[in-house]
Design a protein around this motif. Structure first.
Motif, PDB file in Angstrom:
ATOM      1  N   ARG A 241      -1.696   2.585  -9.965  1.00 50.91           N
ATOM      2  CA  ARG A 241      -0.596   1.852 -10.609  1.00 50.91           C
ATOM      3  C   ARG A 241       0.744   2.544 -10.367  1.00 50.91           C
ATOM      4  O   ARG A 241       1.755   1.900 -10.092  1.00 50.91           O
ATOM      5  CB  ARG A 241      -0.863   1.713 -12.117  1.00 50.91           C
ATOM      6  N   VAL A 242       0.718   3.888 -10.468  1.00 50.97           N
ATOM      7  CA  VAL A 242       1.950   4.649 -10.252  1.00 50.97           C
ATOM      8  C   VAL A 242       2.444   4.463  -8.821  1.00 50.97           C
ATOM      9  O   VAL A 242       3.637   4.242  -8.578  1.00 50.97           O
ATOM     10  CB  VAL A 242       1.720   6.148 -10.540  1.00 50.97           C
ATOM     11  N   MET A 243       1.519   4.502  -7.860  1.00 53.37           N
ATOM     12  CA  MET A 243       1.927   4.398  -6.469  1.00 53.37           C
ATOM     13  C   MET A 243       2.456   3.004  -6.141  1.00 53.37           C
ATOM     14  O   MET A 243       3.444   2.862  -5.407  1.00 53.37           O
ATOM     15  CB  MET A 243       0.768   4.756  -5.546  1.00 53.37           C
ATOM     16  N   ALA A 244       1.824   1.976  -6.699  1.00 50.11           N
ATOM     17  CA  ALA A 244       2.304   0.611  -6.470  1.00 50.11           C
ATOM     18  C   ALA A 244       3.698   0.431  -7.060  1.00 50.11           C
ATOM     19  O   ALA A 244       4.582  -0.173  -6.440  1.00 50.11           O
ATOM     20  CB  ALA A 244       1.329  -0.390  -7.074  1.00 50.11           C
ATOM     21  N   GLN A 245       3.898   0.974  -8.263  1.00 48.23           N
ATOM     22  CA  GLN A 245       5.224   0.891  -8.889  1.00 48.23           C
ATOM     23  C   GLN A 245       6.250   1.683  -8.091  1.00 48.23           C
ATOM     24  O   GLN A 245       7.391   1.247  -7.905  1.00 48.23           O
ATOM     25  CB  GLN A 245       5.148   1.401 -10.324  1.00 48.23           C
ATOM     26  N   ASN A 246       5.857   2.857  -7.593  1.00 39.42           N
ATOM     27  CA  ASN A 246       6.736   3.690  -6.774  1.00 39.42           C
ATOM     28  C   ASN A 246       7.164   2.948  -5.503  1.00 39.42           C
ATOM     29  O   ASN A 246       8.305   3.060  -5.043  1.00 39.42           O
ATOM     30  CB  ASN A 246       6.012   4.989  -6.424  1.00 39.42           C
ATOM     31  N   MET A 247       6.255   2.152  -4.936  1.00 37.33           N
ATOM     32  CA  MET A 247       6.571   1.388  -3.724  1.00 37.33           C
ATOM     33  C   MET A 247       7.699   0.390  -3.952  1.00 37.33           C
ATOM     34  O   MET A 247       8.403   0.005  -3.014  1.00 37.33           O
ATOM     35  CB  MET A 247       5.328   0.640  -3.232  1.00 37.33           C
ATOM     36  N   MET A 248       7.887  -0.028  -5.192  1.00 37.71           N
ATOM     37  CA  MET A 248       8.932  -1.000  -5.499  1.00 37.71           C
ATOM     38  C   MET A 248      10.307  -0.344  -5.670  1.00 37.71           C
ATOM     39  O   MET A 248      11.319  -1.035  -5.788  1.00 37.71           O
ATOM     40  CB  MET A 248       8.573  -1.777  -6.774  1.00 37.71           C
ATOM     41  N   ALA A 249      10.356   0.975  -5.688  1.00 34.48           N
ATOM     42  CA  ALA A 249      11.619   1.690  -5.878  1.00 34.48           C
ATOM     43  C   ALA A 249      12.486   1.580  -4.631  1.00 34.48           C
ATOM     44  O   ALA A 249      11.993   1.516  -3.500  1.00 34.48           O
ATOM     45  CB  ALA A 249      11.356   3.155  -6.198  1.00 34.48           C
ATOM     46  N   ARG A 250      13.786   1.610  -4.846  1.00 35.52           N
ATOM     47  CA  ARG A 250      14.728   1.545  -3.725  1.00 35.52           C
ATOM     48  C   ARG A 250      14.541   2.730  -2.789  1.00 35.52           C
ATOM     49  O   ARG A 250      14.608   2.569  -1.552  1.00 35.52           O
ATOM     50  CB  ARG A 250      16.165   1.538  -4.274  1.00 35.52           C
TER      51      ARG A 250
END
Length: 270
Positions: A241-250
Motif C-alpha cells: 500500500r505504501v509503495m502504491a501510494q508513493n508511486m502517485m507522488a510527484r
C-alpha cells in the motif's frame, strides 16, 4: 526553573549547513550524560527539526572524549532523598527519555550518530536508536548496568531491535565493552572510520542522503519501522500500500521520468 535553564550552558549545540542539522551533545565534563536538561533540549530540538523543511538529514555527535555515558547517575542519586526514595522521579525520567528516543524514530528526517569514545547504557541506546551510525575506530559500546545492579532494560529495547538476540543478550548480560570493529560486525554501526573523523564522515553521509527527495525518505523511514513490528503477511500488505501510494507522488513520477530520460531529477518534495 525548568531543567534546561537550570544549567549555565545549554547541553546541546545545533548548527545547520547544506540541509544537514548537526546536533552536538555538549557536557564533556559529565561525559555527555543524559541529564534532565539534555533529554528535554534534545526532544525539543527534534520536534523543531521535524517541522523544519530546510533540514533534510540530522547528525548527532558529541563534544569531548565520550559520546554519551548514559543517564546522569549523580542527578538520579540525588533523588533518593525524595519521600518515595525517587521512585516517581525514576519512572518519569524513563518515560521522558523513552519519548525522546521515540522522537528520533518518528522524525521524518534520517538521524546519523557520529560516535567517538564511549557510548554506554542510555548512550549506547541512543546510538542504536539512530537510523545510521558512524564510529571512530576508538569508539566503545557497552550496557554495563549489571555491574552496578541495574539491568539496562530501556537500552535493551533499542539493542534488541538492531542486533541479533544473542548479541544483544551478550552485551546486556556481561556489561563488557564492545569495540567499534565488533559493533560493526554485530550491526550496531554502519561504518568504522579513523579516530577523529566520525563527524566528518557522518556529515558527508548526511549530505548524500540530503540530495534525495525528502518525501521519499520520510515515507521510507516511516514504513521501515512500521513494518518491522508486523508479521510477514501484514508487512507485505502494508508495504504494498505504501509503495502504491508513493508511486502517485510527484517526486516518484519525476524520478522515474528522469531515469528514463537520463537526466538528474528535480525534486519538489511532494
Amino acid at each position: 526553573m525548568n531543567a534546561i535553564s537550570a544549567l549555565d550552558v545549554p547541553p546541546l549545540r545545533r548548527s545547520d549547513a547544506d540541509g544537514v542539522a548537526t546536533l552536538v551533545l555538549d557536557r564533556p565534563s559529565a561525559r555527555n550524560a543524559l541529564c534532565d536538561a539534555t533529554i528535554a533540549l534534545l526532544h525539543e530540538t527534534l520536534d523543531a527539526i521535524a517541522a523544519d523543511r530546510a533540514v533534510r538529514c540530522v547528525v548527532l555527535a558529541a563534544e569531548g572524549p565520550a559520546f554519551c555515558a548514559g543517564h546522569d547517575l549523580k542527578e538520579m542519586t540525588a533523588r533518593r532523598a525524595d519521600p518515595d526514595r525517587g521512585q516517581a522521579y525514576f519512572e518519569d525520567l524513563m518515560r521522558r527519555c523513552s519519548a525522546m528516543m521515540q522522537a528520533i524514530v518518528a522524525l521524518p528526517q534520517p538521524v546519523i550518530a557520529a560516535v567517538e569514545g564511549v557510548a554506554t547504557a542510555a548512550g549506547c541506546q541512543l546510538v542504536a536508536t539512530c537510523d545510521l551510525a558512524v564510529a571512530g575506530e576508538n569508539a566503545r559500546f557497552a550496557t554495563p548496568g549489571v555491574h552496578i545492579g541495574l539491568f539496562c532494560s530501556t537500552p535493551m529495547v533499542a539493542l534488541s531491535r538492531n542486533l541479533s538476540r544473542k548479541h544483544a543478550m551478550e552485551m546486556l548480560l556481561t556489561g563488557e565493552p564492545t569495540s567499534a570493529a565488533e559493533a560493526h560486525r554485530m550491526g550496531l554501526v554502519n561504518r568504522v572510520v579513523p579516530a577523529g573523523t566520525a563527524l566528518e564522515t557522518a556529515q558527508a553521509f548526511a549530505r548524500s542522503i540530503a540530495g534525495r527527495s525528502t518525501l521519499t525518505i520520510a515515507t521510507g523511514k516511516r514504513a521501515f519501522y512500521a513494518q518491522a513490528e508486523m508479521g510477514l503477511a501484514e508487512a507485505y500488505d502494508y508495504a504494498a500500500r505504501v509503495m502504491a501510494q508513493n508511486m502517485m507522488a510527484r517526486d516518484a513520477e519525476e524520478g522515474i521520468n528522469a531515469f528514463v530520460e537520463k537526466r538528474p531529477p528535480l525534486w519538489e518534495d511532494r
